[in-house]
Design an enzyme around this catalytic site. Structure first.
Site, PDB file in Angstrom:
ATOM      1  N   GLY A  79      -4.209   5.334  -3.690  1.00 27.98           N
ATOM      2  CA  GLY A  79      -3.802   4.926  -5.037  1.00 27.98           C
ATOM      3  C   GLY A  79      -5.002   4.686  -5.922  1.00 27.98           C
ATOM      4  N   HIS A  80      -4.968   5.189  -7.129  1.00 26.20           N
ATOM      5  CA  HIS A  80      -5.993   4.791  -8.085  1.00 26.20           C
ATOM      6  C   HIS A  80      -5.389   4.583  -9.469  1.00 26.20           C
ATOM      7  CE1 HIS A  80      -6.378   9.048  -6.934  1.00 26.20           C
ATOM      8  NE2 HIS A  80      -6.308   9.291  -8.221  1.00 26.20           N
ATOM      9  N   VAL A 117      -0.552   1.715  -4.088  1.00 23.71           N
ATOM     10  CA  VAL A 117       0.549   2.575  -3.662  1.00 23.71           C
ATOM     11  C   VAL A 117       1.711   1.737  -3.139  1.00 23.71           C
ATOM     12  CG1 VAL A 117       1.257   4.347  -1.986  1.00 23.71           C
ATOM     13  CG2 VAL A 117      -0.942   4.531  -3.136  1.00 23.71           C
ATOM     14  N   ASP A 156     -17.984  -9.775 -10.294  1.00 20.47           N
ATOM     15  CA  ASP A 156     -17.323 -10.741 -11.184  1.00 20.47           C
ATOM     16  C   ASP A 156     -16.228 -11.526 -10.455  1.00 20.47           C
ATOM     17  OD1 ASP A 156     -16.201  -8.012 -11.177  1.00 20.47           O
ATOM     18  OD2 ASP A 156     -14.581  -8.930 -12.326  1.00 20.47           O
ATOM     19  N   ASP A 183     -10.407   1.161  -1.328  1.00 21.07           N
ATOM     20  CA  ASP A 183     -10.231   0.232  -2.446  1.00 21.07           C
ATOM     21  C   ASP A 183     -11.522  -0.465  -2.848  1.00 21.07           C
ATOM     22  OD1 ASP A 183      -7.389   0.747  -2.435  1.00 21.07           O
ATOM     23  OD2 ASP A 183      -7.359  -0.433  -0.595  1.00 21.07           O
ATOM     24  N   THR A 202      -7.249   6.358   8.989  1.00 20.78           N
ATOM     25  CA  THR A 202      -6.474   7.454   8.430  1.00 20.78           C
ATOM     26  C   THR A 202      -6.848   8.716   9.210  1.00 20.78           C
ATOM     27  OG1 THR A 202      -5.678   8.441   6.370  1.00 20.78           O
ATOM     28  CG2 THR A 202      -8.075   8.130   6.562  1.00 20.78           C
ATOM     29  N   GLY A 242     -13.221   0.465  -5.329  1.00 21.84           N
ATOM     30  CA  GLY A 242     -13.390   0.719  -6.760  1.00 21.84           C
ATOM     31  C   GLY A 242     -14.020   2.082  -7.004  1.00 21.84           C
ATOM     32  N   LYS A 243     -13.702   3.034  -6.148  1.00 28.42           N
ATOM     33  CA  LYS A 243     -14.247   4.386  -6.306  1.00 28.42           C
ATOM     34  C   LYS A 243     -13.799   4.997  -7.621  1.00 28.42           C
ATOM     35  CE  LYS A 243     -12.345   5.735  -2.436  1.00 28.42           C
ATOM     36  NZ  LYS A 243     -11.944   4.458  -1.822  1.00 28.42           N
ATOM     37  N   GLY A 244     -12.530   4.731  -7.977  1.00 28.12           N
ATOM     38  CA  GLY A 244     -11.962   5.317  -9.191  1.00 28.12           C
ATOM     39  C   GLY A 244     -12.811   5.006 -10.419  1.00 28.12           C
ATOM     40  N   GLN A 278      -9.985   6.701   0.500  1.00 26.84           N
ATOM     41  CA  GLN A 278     -10.156   5.710   1.585  1.00 26.84           C
ATOM     42  C   GLN A 278     -11.640   5.344   1.757  1.00 26.84           C
ATOM     43  OE1 GLN A 278      -8.020   8.669   2.645  1.00 26.84           O
ATOM     44  NE2 GLN A 278      -6.436   7.612   1.546  1.00 26.84           N
ATOM     45  N   ARG A 280      -2.142  23.576  14.824  1.00 20.62           N
ATOM     46  CA  ARG A 280      -1.974  24.961  14.345  1.00 20.62           C
ATOM     47  C   ARG A 280      -0.511  25.335  14.150  1.00 20.62           C
ATOM     48  NH1 ARG A 280      -5.841  27.198  18.910  1.00 20.62           N
ATOM     49  NH2 ARG A 280      -4.538  25.697  19.989  1.00 20.62           N
ATOM     50  N   PRO A 333       0.001  -7.168  -0.173  1.00 18.23           N
ATOM     51  CA  PRO A 333      -1.205  -7.987  -0.321  1.00 18.23           C
ATOM     52  C   PRO A 333      -2.267  -7.467   0.643  1.00 18.23           C
ATOM     53  CG  PRO A 333       0.543  -9.269   0.748  1.00 18.23           C
ATOM     54  CD  PRO A 333       1.144  -7.944   0.349  1.00 18.23           C
TER      55      PRO A 333
HETATM   56  P1  IMP Z   1      -2.379   6.541   6.319  1.00 12.56           P
HETATM   57  O1  IMP Z   1      -3.564   7.094   5.636  1.00 12.56           O
HETATM   58  O2  IMP Z   1      -1.186   6.360   5.433  1.00 12.56           O
HETATM   59  O3  IMP Z   1      -2.048   7.277   7.581  1.00 12.56           O
HETATM   60  O4  IMP Z   1      -2.759   5.050   6.804  1.00 12.56           O
HETATM   61  C1  IMP Z   1      -3.725   4.830   7.812  1.00 12.56           C
HETATM   62  C2  IMP Z   1      -4.539   3.576   7.525  1.00 12.56           C
HETATM   63  O5  IMP Z   1      -5.348   3.796   6.368  1.00 12.56           O
HETATM   64  C3  IMP Z   1      -3.695   2.338   7.208  1.00 12.56           C
HETATM   65  O6  IMP Z   1      -4.370   1.205   7.728  1.00 12.56           O
HETATM   66  C4  IMP Z   1      -3.680   2.306   5.686  1.00 12.56           C
HETATM   67  O7  IMP Z   1      -3.471   1.000   5.199  1.00 12.56           O
HETATM   68  C5  IMP Z   1      -5.077   2.811   5.374  1.00 12.56           C
HETATM   69  N1  IMP Z   1      -5.160   3.464   4.057  1.00 12.56           N
HETATM   70  C6  IMP Z   1      -4.736   4.708   3.730  1.00 12.56           C
HETATM   71  N2  IMP Z   1      -5.001   4.985   2.441  1.00 12.56           N
HETATM   72  C7  IMP Z   1      -5.634   3.912   1.939  1.00 12.56           C
HETATM   73  C8  IMP Z   1      -6.191   3.621   0.649  1.00 12.56           C
HETATM   74  O8  IMP Z   1      -6.197   4.425  -0.285  1.00 12.56           O
HETATM   75  N3  IMP Z   1      -6.759   2.384   0.531  1.00 12.56           N
HETATM   76  C9  IMP Z   1      -6.815   1.501   1.560  1.00 12.56           C
HETATM   77  N4  IMP Z   1      -6.317   1.745   2.769  1.00 12.56           N
HETATM   78  C10 IMP Z   1      -5.733   2.931   2.969  1.00 12.56           C
HETATM   79 MG    MG Z   2      -6.940   2.714  -3.604  1.00 11.14          MG
END
Ligand code: IMP
Ligand code: MG
Length: 471
Positions: free
Chosen positions: A39-40, A322, A355, A12, A240, A14-16, A225, A139, A326
């Protein structure tokens, strides 16, 4: 050439927005890891699109590729494509035949195992990401290419589904339904396979991308991520299950390391820190229930720190795309960024969200760490390779227990005012308030990496472009 976009913190960043900005010059945008956990939000022609799997470039007429390092939930994929089509877009999405498929039992097991893990739970998005990568490494996974061949699909499912069913029922004592039913899965996923074939969506990713590069196309490689969520370089086990770091861009696409390394690797930095999920966070401000370790609800509200956290959370819209959760927030963590700059070999930085911090009297930064001497416990026995108590620590320690013992040593910067950021974006770098530039240059100097862009607002035009990597 390739430009690789990597999150340098905890996702998060701000890659998008950066993908969007530089993606204009790209012909192909490929994701190299993760799945529909990412999520983006893309704003295009005044319309807002929320995507979690389809690469954001697809909204703008680029070819979007899901690389072999991704895990693909076909249900999400087709939902997102259908939604875009309903809104009159024609997304061109290709999926690597080597990518692994997220099946319904993966999602079910993600939820079951998270509940079981208690304090070891990462606070996952429950999209089945971890269980799918587990099966890949074990596998026993189903790959996108397998969906195209009904016999192979049946064979794979007949092997793996009884094991998953036994795991859910016998180890975790849960009831199972169609998510663990071979016939249901076979019928449903064979249909997805047919649709993938009909729409000619599957590719041999490495060959596909290399051919495009050989033809002179610009390719963007998009990590989801961030570095501290990387399974190898992040805060294990609160990570992740894939490699968002730049090395993942080569393994997860099939392009060689020299190809990726011959291009640019841009680290995306958020001007403060946010985190969805559990685990330590030395520069955290306040806390969020169920995510901050030892969060005390009673103490929670009302303190100055908590107020500041709430201010930043609201100004920055720090709620999961997603999940809507918070996000935890904190000051910038420089040891985390030094670790990221090394692990990824950044050639440039895009620093976002300055900002959001505007209007604060002062902005703090965790410049280094020291071990909290009050908490010597077991962690002091294992830090010998790293640092002695009392030493200043400049990069992230390798174990999360050690990181949890780190207390940040803060540096303070004078704040900067709220200004017309759209105007700043059109005027260029020198129009950024001086105190904010001091802050930006501190980051760039510490990481020994030039600034390529500065995000000054959520809109598409609200970025100060210093350098375009494709030019
Ligand atoms: P998973 O990827 O759903 O297995 O989650 C593993 C960890 O990565 C958790 O702490 C999630 O909150 C975090 N996480 C997964 N995807 C994102 C993302 O896009 N943004 C921020 N945190 C993420
Ligand atoms: Mg995101």
């Amino acid at each position: 050439m390739t430009v690789t976009i990597v999150g340098s913190q905890l996702g998060d960043e701000g890659k998008g927005g950066v993908v969007d900005l530089y993606g204009d010059a790209a012909d192909v945008v490929a994701r190299y890891q993760g799945g529909d956990n990412a999520g983006h939000t893309v704003v295009h022609d005044g319309e807002k699109y929320k995507l979690s799997l389809v690469p954001s470039g697809a909204v703008r007429g680029k070819v979007g590729v899901l690389g072999n390092g991704c895990v693909v939930n076909p249900e999400t994929l087709f939902d997102e494509i259908d939604t875009l089509r309903e809104r009159d877009l024609e997304p061109d999405v290709r999926v690597a035949e080597r990518a692994h498929v997220i099946l319904p039992y993966h999602r079910a097991l993600d939820g079951i195992e998270e509940a079981e893990k208690e304090e070891l739970a990462a606070g996952t998005t429950k999209r089945g990401i971890g269980p799918t990568y587990e099966d890949k490494a074990g596998r026993r996974g189903v790959r996108v290419g397998d969906l195209l061949d009904p016999e192979i699909l049946r064979e794979r499912l007949e092997y793996v589904v009884p094991q998953k069913k036994a795991l859910a029922e016998e180890v975790f004592d849960k009831e199972t339904g169609e998510a663990f039913d071979i016939d249901y899965l076979y019928d449903t996923y064979r249909e997805y396979g047919e649709r993938l074939a009909e729409e000619d969506m599957t590719v041999d990713c490495g060959t596909f991308l290399q051919d495009r590069i050989d033809d002179g196309d610009n390719v963007m490689l998009e990590g989801a991520q961030g570095t501290s969520l990387d399974i190898d370089h992040g805060v294990y086990p609160y990570v992740t299950s894939s490699n968002p770091t730049a090395g993942g861009a080569t393994v997860g696409t099939g392009l060689g390391p020299t190809v990726v390394g011959g291009g640019e690797v841009i680290g995306i930095v958020k001007a403060y820190l946010s985190r969805v999920g559990t685990g330590p966070l030395p520069t955290e401000l306040g806390g969020v229930e169920d995510q901050t370790p030892d969060y005390d609800e009673e103490v929670g509200g009302g303190t100055d720190e908590e107020e500041l956290a709430t201010y930043i959370r609201d100004e920055g819209g720090e709620y999961g795309t997603v999940t809507g959760r918070p996000r935890r927030v904190g000051w910038l963590d420089m040891p985390m960024l030094r670790h990221a700059a090394r692990a990824n070999g950044f050639t440039g930085l895009a620093i976002n969200h300055i900002d959001v911090l505007a209007g604060l009297d002062e902005v703090e930064v965790g410049h280094s760490y020291e071990f909290d001497t009050a908490e010597q416990s077991s962690a002091s026995n294992q830090n010998s390779s790293n640092s002695d108590d009392g030493d200043e620590i400049f990069t992230m320690p390798p174990t999360t227990e050690q990181w949890g013992r780190c207390e940040a040593t803060f540096r303070s910067f004078d704040g900067w005012p709220e200004v017309d950021w759209a105007e700043v974006a059109s005027e260029g770098y020198e129009a950024i308030p001086e105190n904010a530039r001091t802050y930006l240059e501190y980051i760039s100097d510490e990481l020994d990496t030039p600034i390529y862009a500065v995000g000054v607002g959520p809109g598409r035009g609200e970025t100060v472009v210093v350098e375009n990597p494709y030019e």
